[in-house]
Design an enzyme around this catalytic site. Structure first.
Site, short mmCIF file in Angstrom:
data_model
loop_
_atom_site.label_atom_id
_atom_site.label_comp_id
_atom_site.label_asym_id
_atom_site.label_seq_id
_atom_site.Cartn_x
_atom_site.Cartn_y
_atom_site.Cartn_z
N ASN A 85 0.84 -1.20 0.00
CA ASN A 85 0.00 0.00 0.00
C ASN A 85 0.87 1.25 0.00
O ASN A 85 1.81 1.34 0.78
CB ASN A 85 -0.90 0.01 1.25
CG ASN A 85 -1.79 -1.22 1.33
OD1 ASN A 85 -2.28 -1.69 0.32
ND2 ASN A 85 -1.99 -1.72 2.53
N GLN A 92 -2.37 2.83 3.50
CA GLN A 92 -1.08 2.68 4.18
C GLN A 92 -1.13 3.33 5.56
O GLN A 92 -1.48 4.51 5.67
CB GLN A 92 0.04 3.32 3.35
CG GLN A 92 1.43 3.13 3.97
CD GLN A 92 2.55 3.74 3.13
OE1 GLN A 92 2.29 4.53 2.22
NE2 GLN A 92 3.78 3.39 3.45
N HIS A 98 6.49 -1.31 2.75
CA HIS A 98 6.46 -2.71 3.16
C HIS A 98 5.57 -3.51 2.23
O HIS A 98 4.56 -3.02 1.74
CB HIS A 98 5.99 -2.85 4.61
CG HIS A 98 4.70 -2.15 4.91
ND1 HIS A 98 4.65 -0.79 5.12
CD2 HIS A 98 3.43 -2.59 4.99
CE1 HIS A 98 3.39 -0.44 5.35
NE2 HIS A 98 2.62 -1.51 5.27
N HIS A 100 3.24 -6.88 2.19
CA HIS A 100 2.57 -7.89 3.00
C HIS A 100 2.60 -9.21 2.24
O HIS A 100 2.32 -9.23 1.04
CB HIS A 100 1.09 -7.54 3.20
CG HIS A 100 0.81 -6.28 3.94
ND1 HIS A 100 0.41 -6.26 5.25
CD2 HIS A 100 0.85 -4.98 3.55
CE1 HIS A 100 0.20 -5.02 5.64
NE2 HIS A 100 0.46 -4.21 4.63
P1 5GP Z 1 -0.25 -0.89 6.17
O1 5GP Z 1 -1.68 -0.68 6.53
O2 5GP Z 1 0.58 0.35 6.43
O3 5GP Z 1 -0.06 -1.44 4.78
O4 5GP Z 1 0.25 -2.05 7.11
C1 5GP Z 1 0.90 -1.83 8.32
C2 5GP Z 1 0.99 -3.17 9.01
O5 5GP Z 1 1.96 -3.09 10.03
C3 5GP Z 1 -0.32 -3.61 9.67
O6 5GP Z 1 -0.71 -4.86 9.15
C4 5GP Z 1 0.03 -3.69 11.15
O7 5GP Z 1 -0.59 -4.79 11.80
C5 5GP Z 1 1.54 -3.83 11.14
N1 5GP Z 1 2.18 -3.24 12.30
C6 5GP Z 1 1.96 -2.01 12.81
N2 5GP Z 1 2.72 -1.80 13.89
C7 5GP Z 1 3.47 -2.91 14.07
C8 5GP Z 1 4.46 -3.30 15.02
O8 5GP Z 1 4.81 -2.57 15.93
N3 5GP Z 1 5.01 -4.54 14.87
C9 5GP Z 1 4.65 -5.38 13.87
N4 5GP Z 1 5.25 -6.59 13.82
N5 5GP Z 1 3.72 -5.05 12.95
C10 5GP Z 1 3.12 -3.84 13.05
#
Ligand code: 5GP
Length: 134
Positions: A85, A92, A98, A100
């Site tokens: 994202n 995001q 990142h 997934h």
């Molecule tokens: P986004 O929504 O930005 O694509 O995804 C961010 C991801 O990071 C989410 O799935 C969330 O669960 C994960 N995440 C957020 N904070 C942390 C953290 O402190 N540790 C880990 N391992 N994952 C995290």
């Protein structure tokens, strides 16, 4: 301030590490959509994909197939979504690039269907021309 992922990479915040090399780090998502949900990040913190250099992005690309294979082997999942994202509008939440890796099984209720649109041949041709000209 360093992103939460930079603080994970530096070891300041704990994580469950899956893989690390000179420029790439992978660890379990703390709130997984499925068991084995893994995040793959470049060590250098940038927010969006286009900010990565070709080499930095290639470093991720070089290990992504192997990491997908590991996730599939370890979880026994039938498939996976690789999702990336960019920007708040795209969902995001963490401003550090990142990917997934989300393990999938048929009937797992996670869902994943967006409402596809329709465009005329003319509209598609005009957009492709605009993109080529960028
Ligand atoms: P986004 O929504 O930005 O694509 O995804 C961010 C991801 O990071 C989410 O799935 C969330 O669960 C994960 N995440 C957020 N904070 C942390 C953290 O402190 N540790 C880990 N391992 N994952 C995290």
């Amino acid at each position: 301030v360093a992103s939460i992922f930079s603080r994970i990479i530096s070891g300041e915040i704990p994580c469950h590490k899956v893989y690390e090399d000179a420029s790439v780090f992978a660890f379990l998502d703390v709130n997984p959509l499925a068991d084995g949900h893994t995040l793959v990040v470049p060590k250098r913190e940038v927010e969006q994909l286009y900010e990565l250099s070709p080499d930095e992005c290639a470093a991720i690309g070089r290990v992504l197939p192997m990491l997908v294979q590991r996730v599939l082997n370890a979880t026994g999942a039938e498939g996976c979504n690789v999702l990336q994202n960019n920007g708040k509008a795209a969902g995001q939440q963490v401003p550090h690039v990142h990917f997934h890796i989300i393990p999938r099984r048929s009937g797992d209720q996670l869902g994943y269907r967006w409402n596809a649109g329709k465009r005329s041949e003319q509209e598609l041709a005009a957009m492709a021309a605009k993109l080529r000209a960028e």
